[in-house]
Design a protein around this motif. Structure first.
Motif, PDB file in Angstrom:
ATOM      1  N   PHE A 187     -32.684 -17.268  37.534  1.00  0.00           N
ATOM      2  CA  PHE A 187     -32.702 -15.893  37.040  1.00  0.00           C
ATOM      3  C   PHE A 187     -31.511 -15.669  36.122  1.00  0.00           C
ATOM      4  CE2 PHE A 187     -30.562 -15.481  41.240  1.00  0.00           C
ATOM      5  CZ  PHE A 187     -29.360 -14.847  40.877  1.00  0.00           C
ATOM      6  N   THR A 188     -31.701 -14.783  35.156  1.00  0.00           N
ATOM      7  CA  THR A 188     -30.613 -14.400  34.271  1.00  0.00           C
ATOM      8  C   THR A 188     -29.769 -13.334  34.952  1.00  0.00           C
ATOM      9  OG1 THR A 188     -31.953 -12.700  33.209  1.00  0.00           O
ATOM     10  CG2 THR A 188     -31.955 -14.891  32.209  1.00  0.00           C
ATOM     11  N   SER A 189     -28.539 -13.174  34.474  1.00  0.00           N
ATOM     12  CA  SER A 189     -27.675 -12.172  35.083  1.00  0.00           C
ATOM     13  C   SER A 189     -26.630 -11.667  34.105  1.00  0.00           C
ATOM     14  CB  SER A 189     -26.963 -12.751  36.315  1.00  0.00           C
ATOM     15  OG  SER A 189     -26.108 -11.782  36.890  1.00  0.00           O
ATOM     16  N   GLY A 190     -26.495 -10.343  34.054  1.00  0.00           N
ATOM     17  CA  GLY A 190     -25.369  -9.712  33.399  1.00  0.00           C
ATOM     18  C   GLY A 190     -24.329  -9.302  34.414  1.00  0.00           C
ATOM     19  N   LEU A 191     -24.803  -8.953  35.607  1.00  0.00           N
ATOM     20  CA  LEU A 191     -23.915  -8.614  36.716  1.00  0.00           C
ATOM     21  C   LEU A 191     -22.916  -9.727  37.000  1.00  0.00           C
ATOM     22  CD1 LEU A 191     -25.039  -7.128  40.116  1.00  0.00           C
ATOM     23  CD2 LEU A 191     -23.806  -9.283  40.087  1.00  0.00           C
ATOM     24  N   VAL A 192     -23.316 -10.965  36.754  1.00  0.00           N
ATOM     25  CA  VAL A 192     -22.467 -12.118  37.053  1.00  0.00           C
ATOM     26  C   VAL A 192     -21.126 -12.041  36.327  1.00  0.00           C
ATOM     27  CG1 VAL A 192     -23.323 -13.600  35.186  1.00  0.00           C
ATOM     28  CG2 VAL A 192     -22.581 -14.639  37.331  1.00  0.00           C
ATOM     29  N   ASN A 193     -21.073 -11.331  35.192  1.00  0.00           N
ATOM     30  CA  ASN A 193     -19.799 -11.132  34.508  1.00  0.00           C
ATOM     31  C   ASN A 193     -18.777 -10.472  35.419  1.00  0.00           C
ATOM     32  OD1 ASN A 193     -20.123 -11.649  31.356  1.00  0.00           O
ATOM     33  ND2 ASN A 193     -22.018 -10.679  32.046  1.00  0.00           N
ATOM     34  N   VAL A 194     -19.253  -9.585  36.284  1.00  0.00           N
ATOM     35  CA  VAL A 194     -18.386  -8.802  37.153  1.00  0.00           C
ATOM     36  C   VAL A 194     -18.120  -9.529  38.460  1.00  0.00           C
ATOM     37  CG1 VAL A 194     -18.084  -6.553  38.270  1.00  0.00           C
ATOM     38  CG2 VAL A 194     -19.392  -6.720  36.131  1.00  0.00           C
ATOM     39  N   ALA A 195     -19.162 -10.093  39.058  1.00  0.00           N
ATOM     40  CA  ALA A 195     -19.039 -10.686  40.391  1.00  0.00           C
ATOM     41  C   ALA A 195     -19.853 -11.973  40.483  1.00  0.00           C
ATOM     42  CB  ALA A 195     -19.498  -9.685  41.452  1.00  0.00           C
ATOM     43  N   PRO A 196     -19.322 -13.084  39.981  1.00  0.00           N
ATOM     44  CA  PRO A 196     -20.078 -14.347  40.031  1.00  0.00           C
ATOM     45  C   PRO A 196     -20.538 -14.720  41.433  1.00  0.00           C
ATOM     46  CG  PRO A 196     -18.138 -14.586  38.640  1.00  0.00           C
ATOM     47  CD  PRO A 196     -18.016 -13.243  39.302  1.00  0.00           C
ATOM     48  N   ALA A 197     -19.704 -14.472  42.444  1.00  0.00           N
ATOM     49  CA  ALA A 197     -20.059 -14.879  43.802  1.00  0.00           C
ATOM     50  C   ALA A 197     -21.292 -14.148  44.309  1.00  0.00           C
ATOM     51  CB  ALA A 197     -18.881 -14.636  44.742  1.00  0.00           C
ATOM     52  N   VAL A 198     -21.473 -12.909  43.894  1.00  0.00           N
ATOM     53  CA  VAL A 198     -22.632 -12.139  44.346  1.00  0.00           C
ATOM     54  C   VAL A 198     -23.916 -12.773  43.820  1.00  0.00           C
ATOM     55  CG1 VAL A 198     -23.788  -9.898  44.192  1.00  0.00           C
ATOM     56  CG2 VAL A 198     -21.319 -10.004  44.575  1.00  0.00           C
ATOM     57  N   SER A 199     -23.940 -13.124  42.543  1.00  0.00           N
ATOM     58  CA  SER A 199     -25.120 -13.765  41.963  1.00  0.00           C
ATOM     59  C   SER A 199     -25.391 -15.117  42.601  1.00  0.00           C
ATOM     60  CB  SER A 199     -24.936 -13.921  40.457  1.00  0.00           C
ATOM     61  OG  SER A 199     -24.745 -12.661  39.848  1.00  0.00           O
ATOM     62  N   LEU A 200     -24.336 -15.876  42.841  1.00  0.00           N
ATOM     63  CA  LEU A 200     -24.510 -17.180  43.475  1.00  0.00           C
ATOM     64  C   LEU A 200     -25.018 -17.041  44.905  1.00  0.00           C
ATOM     65  CD1 LEU A 200     -21.354 -19.006  42.105  1.00  0.00           C
ATOM     66  CD2 LEU A 200     -23.739 -19.451  41.475  1.00  0.00           C
ATOM     67  N   ASN A 201     -24.578 -16.006  45.609  1.00  0.00           N
ATOM     68  CA  ASN A 201     -25.091 -15.773  46.962  1.00  0.00           C
ATOM     69  C   ASN A 201     -26.591 -15.538  46.939  1.00  0.00           C
ATOM     70  OD1 ASN A 201     -22.573 -16.022  48.126  1.00  0.00           O
ATOM     71  ND2 ASN A 201     -22.174 -13.822  48.234  1.00  0.00           N
ATOM     72  N   LEU A 238     -31.571 -24.533  33.824  1.00  0.00           N
ATOM     73  CA  LEU A 238     -32.331 -23.278  33.815  1.00  0.00           C
ATOM     74  C   LEU A 238     -32.692 -22.823  35.229  1.00  0.00           C
ATOM     75  CD1 LEU A 238     -34.750 -24.000  30.835  1.00  0.00           C
ATOM     76  CD2 LEU A 238     -32.786 -22.442  30.829  1.00  0.00           C
ATOM     77  N   ALA A 239     -32.795 -23.756  36.142  1.00  0.00           N
ATOM     78  CA  ALA A 239     -33.146 -23.423  37.532  1.00  0.00           C
ATOM     79  C   ALA A 239     -31.885 -23.014  38.284  1.00  0.00           C
ATOM     80  CB  ALA A 239     -33.837 -24.610  38.197  1.00  0.00           C
ATOM     81  N   ASP A 240     -31.257 -21.960  37.817  1.00  0.00           N
ATOM     82  CA  ASP A 240     -29.941 -21.586  38.315  1.00  0.00           C
ATOM     83  C   ASP A 240     -29.664 -20.140  37.916  1.00  0.00           C
ATOM     84  OD1 ASP A 240     -27.382 -21.779  39.399  1.00  0.00           O
ATOM     85  OD2 ASP A 240     -26.941 -23.694  38.427  1.00  0.00           O
ATOM     86  N   VAL A 241     -28.451 -19.680  38.174  1.00  0.00           N
ATOM     87  CA  VAL A 241     -28.002 -18.400  37.628  1.00  0.00           C
ATOM     88  C   VAL A 241     -27.684 -18.633  36.150  1.00  0.00           C
ATOM     89  CG1 VAL A 241     -26.272 -16.575  37.706  1.00  0.00           C
ATOM     90  CG2 VAL A 241     -27.032 -17.663  39.831  1.00  0.00           C
ATOM     91  N   VAL A 242     -28.450 -18.016  35.299  1.00  0.00           N
ATOM     92  CA  VAL A 242     -28.263 -18.164  33.855  1.00  0.00           C
ATOM     93  C   VAL A 242     -27.462 -16.948  33.386  1.00  0.00           C
ATOM     94  CG1 VAL A 242     -29.410 -18.389  31.625  1.00  0.00           C
ATOM     95  CG2 VAL A 242     -30.424 -19.445  33.667  1.00  0.00           C
ATOM     96  N   ALA A 243     -26.164 -17.144  33.212  1.00  0.00           N
ATOM     97  CA  ALA A 243     -25.263 -16.033  32.904  1.00  0.00           C
ATOM     98  C   ALA A 243     -25.417 -15.594  31.453  1.00  0.00           C
ATOM     99  CB  ALA A 243     -23.819 -16.439  33.170  1.00  0.00           C
TER     100      ALA A 243
END
Length: 302
Positions: free
Chosen positions: A211-225, A12-17
């Motif tokens: 944090f949760t992310s829907g954007l991560v579907n499009v650009a995983p690297a951006v969320s990870l950054n 949970l302490a991560d990007v939660v896609a």
């Protein structure tokens, strides 16, 4: 021995896609496209997936489709990701979905906010308690969008159900989040910024660690950054990512988030990854608005 849920807390302490649910031309769930999108997330370094989240159009899916989405996600992810299955609706439906997730090997469930015109705080506790007690082996994560709910009530729930280990907090008020988390127990739960990248920097400053992310579907690297910057305390770096994704998220948030899922699917369609179709009450973007979304997606390093 009392379960500690250490691996679930770490996930949970991560990007939660929150993966989208792609649809085929006939309107059914496109399983092949779904698997390809999941692999893209996994190959991109994403380690926590939430099938049946709001970006997955949870409320527009039939019960058997929600089961299918859970099954496909768990099968495709294997050991590569922790799975946080979205459950909700009435208590029996939510309990059945949680037990289905447990049977398939999921580690956690996220309980969507109760959809009811009259939600008392004590009733909120009872609703989540019924679900959490039905699956004591699973980590349980309430999805909180109710600004009236007090942190004391969450603490009460966790006293009754020690498997309530994290919170997806989605009230758009960083000060309220800071107070709520401290009233509930800042160190007792994993706090997930449930309003995704736009709110992540402010919520991390107040105690969130994922944090949760829907954007991560499009650009995983951006969320990870962004999460890498936040973990290291590099708020200027995180805000550079914030600036990069600002317009995309503004489009998603406009008009009461009317196009929240639509914009994500439009970006994926522009990249040739799935159809743009969404289900009512969402609606595809007019042709004149699609070019801006495509241009944003094309600029990202993906």
């Amino acid at each position: 021995m009392t379960a500690t849920f250490e691996s679930q807390r770490a996930a949970l302490a991560d990007v939660v896609a929150i993966p989208v649910t792609p649809f085929a031309e006939d309107g059914s769930v496109d399983q092949d496209a779904h698997r390809a999108l999941l692999r893209r997330l996994l190959d991109g370094g994403i380690g926590t997936l939430t099938p049946n989240g709001n970006t997955g159009e949870f409320y527009a899916l039939a019960p058997e489709e929600r089961q299918l989405v859970t099954e496909v996600t768990i099968d495709e992810a294997g050991e590569r990701a922790a799975i946080l299955v979205g459950v909700g609706h009435d208590v029996p439906t939510a309990v059945a979905a949680a037990r289905h997730a447990r049977q398939l090997g999921a580690a956690m469930v996220m309980v969507h906010q109760p959809v009811h015109p009259y939600v008392s705080q004590g009733g909120w506790v009872d609703y989540h308690r019924a679900i959490a007690e039905a699956v004591p082996e699973l980590g349980v994560v309430p999805y909180i969008r109710n600004a009236q709910l007090s942190g004391v009530r969450l603490a009460e729930l966790a006293d009754l159900c020690p498997n309530v280990i994290g919170v997806k907090y989605a009230v758009p008020d960083a000060a309220k989040f800071a107070g709520f988390a401290r009233d509930a127990g800042l160190d007792r739960f994993v706090w997930v910024a449930g309003l995704a990248e736009p709110y992540a920097p402010s919520y991390f400053s107040a105690g969130a660690s994922g944090f949760t992310s829907g954007l991560v579907n499009v650009a995983p690297a951006v969320s990870l950054n962004m999460i890498e910057a936040l973990r290291s305390g590099d708020y200027p770096g995180a805000m550079k990512v914030w600036e990069q994704i600002r317009r995309f998220e503004e489009l998603r948030a406009a008009n009461g988030s009317a196009d929240n899922v639509t914009v994500v699917k439009e970006a994926l369609a522009s990249l040739g990854l799935c159809r743009r179709d969404v289900r009512p009450p969402s609606k595809v973007l007019p042709e004149g608005e699609r070019d801006e979304v495509a241009a944003i997606a094309a600029r990202w390093s993906i």
